[in-house]
Structure formats: C-alpha cells, structure tokens
Design an enzyme around this catalytic site. Structure first.
Site, PDB file in Angstrom:
ATOM      1  N   ARG A  79       0.877  -1.172   0.000  1.00 25.04           N
ATOM      2  CA  ARG A  79       0.000   0.000   0.000  1.00 25.04           C
ATOM      3  C   ARG A  79       0.917   1.225   0.000  1.00 25.04           C
ATOM      4  NH1 ARG A  79       2.449   1.882   3.599  1.00 25.04           N
ATOM      5  NH2 ARG A  79       0.894   3.469   3.766  1.00 25.04           N
ATOM      6  N   GLY A  80       0.284   2.410  -0.057  1.00 23.87           N
ATOM      7  CA  GLY A  80       1.079   3.607  -0.257  1.00 23.87           C
ATOM      8  C   GLY A  80       1.151   3.872  -1.754  1.00 23.87           C
ATOM      9  N   ALA A  81       0.866   5.118  -2.132  1.00 20.17           N
ATOM     10  CA  ALA A  81       0.685   5.420  -3.554  1.00 20.17           C
ATOM     11  C   ALA A  81       1.848   4.962  -4.448  1.00 20.17           C
ATOM     12  CB  ALA A  81       0.420   6.914  -3.718  1.00 20.17           C
ATOM     13  N   ARG A 103      -7.532  -0.266  -6.682  1.00 24.70           N
ATOM     14  CA  ARG A 103      -7.776   0.799  -5.698  1.00 24.70           C
ATOM     15  C   ARG A 103      -7.994   2.110  -6.460  1.00 24.70           C
ATOM     16  NH1 ARG A 103      -4.191   1.071  -0.441  1.00 24.70           N
ATOM     17  NH2 ARG A 103      -6.027   2.222   0.219  1.00 24.70           N
ATOM     18  N   ASP A 141      -1.716  10.888  -1.936  1.00 22.62           N
ATOM     19  CA  ASP A 141      -2.134   9.856  -2.890  1.00 22.62           C
ATOM     20  C   ASP A 141      -2.525  10.447  -4.237  1.00 22.62           C
ATOM     21  OD1 ASP A 141      -2.806   8.840  -0.008  1.00 22.62           O
ATOM     22  OD2 ASP A 141      -2.446   7.096  -1.280  1.00 22.62           O
TER      23      ASP A 141
HETATM   24  O1  MRU Z   1      -4.405   3.360   2.194  1.00 22.60           O
HETATM   25  P1  MRU Z   1      -2.926   3.504   2.056  1.00 22.60           P
HETATM   26  O2  MRU Z   1      -2.151   2.898   3.177  1.00 22.60           O
HETATM   27  O3  MRU Z   1      -2.439   3.040   0.706  1.00 22.60           O
HETATM   28  O4  MRU Z   1      -2.699   5.061   2.119  1.00 22.60           O
HETATM   29  C1  MRU Z   1      -1.375   5.586   2.095  1.00 22.60           C
HETATM   30  C2  MRU Z   1      -1.321   7.051   2.279  1.00 22.60           C
HETATM   31  O5  MRU Z   1      -2.320   7.727   2.413  1.00 22.60           O
HETATM   32  C3  MRU Z   1       0.034   7.665   2.202  1.00 22.60           C
HETATM   33  O6  MRU Z   1       0.149   8.751   3.062  1.00 22.60           O
HETATM   34  C4  MRU Z   1       0.228   8.135   0.750  1.00 22.60           C
HETATM   35  O7  MRU Z   1       0.063   7.052  -0.131  1.00 22.60           O
HETATM   36  C5  MRU Z   1       1.530   8.720   0.524  1.00 22.60           C
HETATM   37  S1  MRU Z   1       2.755   7.474   0.519  1.00 22.60           S
HETATM   38  C6  MRU Z   1       4.236   8.094   0.056  1.00 22.60           C
END
Ligand code: MRU
Length: 365
Positions: free
Chosen positions: A55-57, A92, A245
């Site tokens: 996860r994480g963009a 997603r 994101d």
């Molecule tokens: O739902 P997630 O865990 O994928 O959400 C992640 C976030 O909101 C992070 O802050 C965002 O992706 C930035 S990551 C460099």
C-alpha cells in the site's frame, strides 16, 4: 532503508526474469512479523494491492508495473495488455500512481512487438522502481533544509516533526516521501523526534511508521489521531510532513483520512504543513480535489481492530456494539490554501496551479 542494519526494499525481483516472480514485504503482517510473499502472476499482484499487502501510492504503482510484467511473460498479446491494465486499474481508486504506472507500461509496451514485450516490461518495471527511489531521495534533499533551519533556530534541541499515516519507505520502493528528509536529517546527526499519528482505522502510523522509524533508530512516539491539535497548541510540533495519494492541478492534496484535520490545526497554530509530493502523484487532469474518487473501505476495518496477544498470537477483536453501523472513508482532501509548500523532486514548490505547472511543464501540458 535498513532493517536492523540490513538494506531492504519493499519490492524486488526474485530472479533475473519474470519466471521466478516478484518478492514483496507483506505489510498486513507488520509490525508483528516481517514476512515476504512472492507474486507469481497478475492475479496475485492485483490481490496484493487490493488487500493492502502493499500500500502507499508509489508502491501501489510499482506493484502494478510488475503485475503487467508478469502478465506479459504469460501472454504478450494486445488483448492481454489491455486486460492487464484494466484488471490492475480496478484494484484501488484513489492513488493516481496506479493509473500513472499502468499508462506508462501500456504506452511503452504498445510500441513494442508482442515477442519483445516480456523483456521490455520486466526492465521497465525495474526502471520505474529505481526512479521512485531517486525521486524520494530528491524530495528528501529538497525538504532537509527545512529541518536544518528549525534545528539551528532551536539551538540543538530536538526538532519535533508530526507525520500522518505511513508515507515512509514502506509506502514507496525505498526512502519514503515524508520520511526521506527525516532519515536524511537523522543520519546527518540532527536531533529530532517524530510524532506518529496512529492513523485509524488501518493503523498505518502505529503499525508501519513506528516500525520503520524504530528499525532505523529514529526517536518517535505514537500518538492517538486526535492528539495533534493539542500538541500543536502547546508548541510541541515544529513542522508537519505528510504524503499524498493524489494532488490536483490547483495544489489540493488528497491523502489518508485525517490529514485535513492536521492541516487545519497546523494553520491555526502557525505550524508549517508540508506535503512530500513525487511528480507521479500529480493529477493535472483534475482541476481540484473535489473531483478525486475517494475510496470507501469495509466497515469491519472500523468496527474491529487487529493486534497480537502476549503469547504472540495475531488476532482481531470487535470494539463496537455488535452490528453497529460504520463508515470508512479512506482519504480526505486538504485544500491547497492550508498547505505551506510541496516538497518535490524538483525542489520546494508552492501549492498553486501556476507553481505546479511551472515546476512540471511537461506534465501540465
Ligand atoms: O491506504 P494507504 O495505506 O495506501 O494510504 C497511504 C497514504 O495515504 C500515504 O500517506 C500516501 O500514499 C503517501 S505514501 C508516500
């Protein structure tokens, strides 16, 4: 970054080609277990994104790129390429890096003969991952002077940084976005301390940010999500760094739910609020954050909470009355006016349409 002294990324090829698949850290097991999972086909890559093993963009984008590469090794036809982009694109909805990575793979592969696609896709996915690391390091270099200036003004007292969710190396291929300047400052010997928002309901702060900061030796404390305003009023936060994101053409920032409340508190208390923004996270096709699709996830993520017993057994318990209704919006939008600045791989940029377009003219179109 290093885990107990050993360098590690979040995603890496298991062998020289797609035949042996791609390894990922299974983030659903952290912080209790550091385990890896091998993705052998596009279905497993799609599942890893949807179920948040990754996860994480930026990491979602990187995994999708490898998902396309695994599929091209199985079937390099035009039809398979189109279907792969569609399948992975549906995993997603909010992080634009997913669509960005898929379009990059699609465009590159569409120009190649089907017989060459497997090799090209594998190399392109690896290149995309390496570029993510370089971008994050550049973001770190851009934001590091902000920490240095506060450290100097405080005469050596620790710089207190607040972060939300996990925009650390676990959210990217390496370094993280919001954590890149933090790791660089820490490694340079600047005393600092990080307030880690727990980040209900998935607890990316409590589980992931706390884990990676701890493994790297960065001083930190996990706080309930609703503590940030209190700490800011008491002068115990010097600066906020968060990830994003999707950031729209006007500088509105979509990030993990709860980011907006921190930005409001920061504005009211004169605390600088910086968003660490890699360019693949910019969506120049949307005029404002109001147009971003906001993921809504299962209510069970709110009504139940995971943990580990003293015996080391991972378990989940219900914390609400049985059958209590719940809503679970994954992200919110912080209006550009609340953002002090954007730390990008091209330096600090104002959260305005003009500044973003000037910094990334080739993307703004
Ligand atoms: O739902 P997630 O865990 O994928 O959400 C992640 C976030 O909101 C992070 O802050 C965002 O992706 C930035 S990551 C460099």
């Amino acid at each position: 970054m290093k885990v107990d002294g050993v360098p590690m990324r979040t995603i890496w090829p298991a062998g020289d080609g797609p035949g042996q698949g791609v390894e990922i850290i299974d983030q659903t097991r952290l912080p209790h277990r550091l385990t890896t999972v091998r993705l052998m086909d596009i279905g497993q890559a799609a599942h890893a994104i949807r179920a948040m093993l990754v996860r994480g963009a930026p990491l979602i984008g990187a995994t999708a790129a490898y998902g396309v590469a695994l599929e091209m090794a199985r079937d390099p036809s035009d039809a398979a390429l189109a279907a792969a982009v569609e399948q992975l694109g549906a995993t997603r909805p909010t992080a634009i890096n997913l669509m960005w990575a898929l379009e990059r793979m699609r465009a590159k592969l569409a120009r190649a003969a089907p017989g060459d696609r497997a090799e090209i896709a594998w190399a392109e996915a690896a290149a995309l991952c390496d570029e993510d690391v370089e971008i994050n390091q550049a973001i770190g270099r851009a934001a590091l002077p902000l920490i240095e200036a506060i450290a100097e003004a405080k005469g050596g007292a620790p710089v207190n940084i607040l972060t939300h969710c996990n925009a650390g190396w676990l959210a990217t291929v390496d370094w993280g976005t919001a954590t890149a300047p933090i790791y660089m400052a820490h490694d340079a010997g600047i005393p600092l301390h990080v307030w880690v928002d727990e980040t209900r309901p998935r607890l990316q702060g409590a589980a992931l940010t706390a884990w990676e900061l701890g493994r790297h030796g960065v001083p930190h404390a996990v706080i309930p999500d609703n503590s940030g305003g209190h700490l800011m009023r008491r002068g115990e936060v010097d600066i906020c760094f968060v990830g994003t994101d999707r950031t729209t053409a006007n500088g509105d920032v979509c990030n993990k739910i709860g980011t907006y409340l921190k930005a409001l508190a920061a504005a009211d208390n004169g605390v600088p609020f910086y968003v660490c923004l890699p360019s693949p996270t910019i969506d120049f096709t949307l005029a404002s954050g109001d147009e971003i699709p906001i993921e809504e996830r299962a209510p069970e993520e709110v009504t139940h909470i995971p943990g580990v017993t003293p015996e080391g057994v991972e378990t989940t318990v219900r914390i609400t009355p049985e059958g209590a209704p719940a809503r679970n919006h994954g992200f919110d939008v912080t209006p550009a006016r609340l953002v002090t600045g954007l730390a990008t791989e091209r330096g600090l940029v104002a959260a305005t349409k003009e500044a973003l377009a000037a910094a990334f003219p080739e993307r703004a179109g």
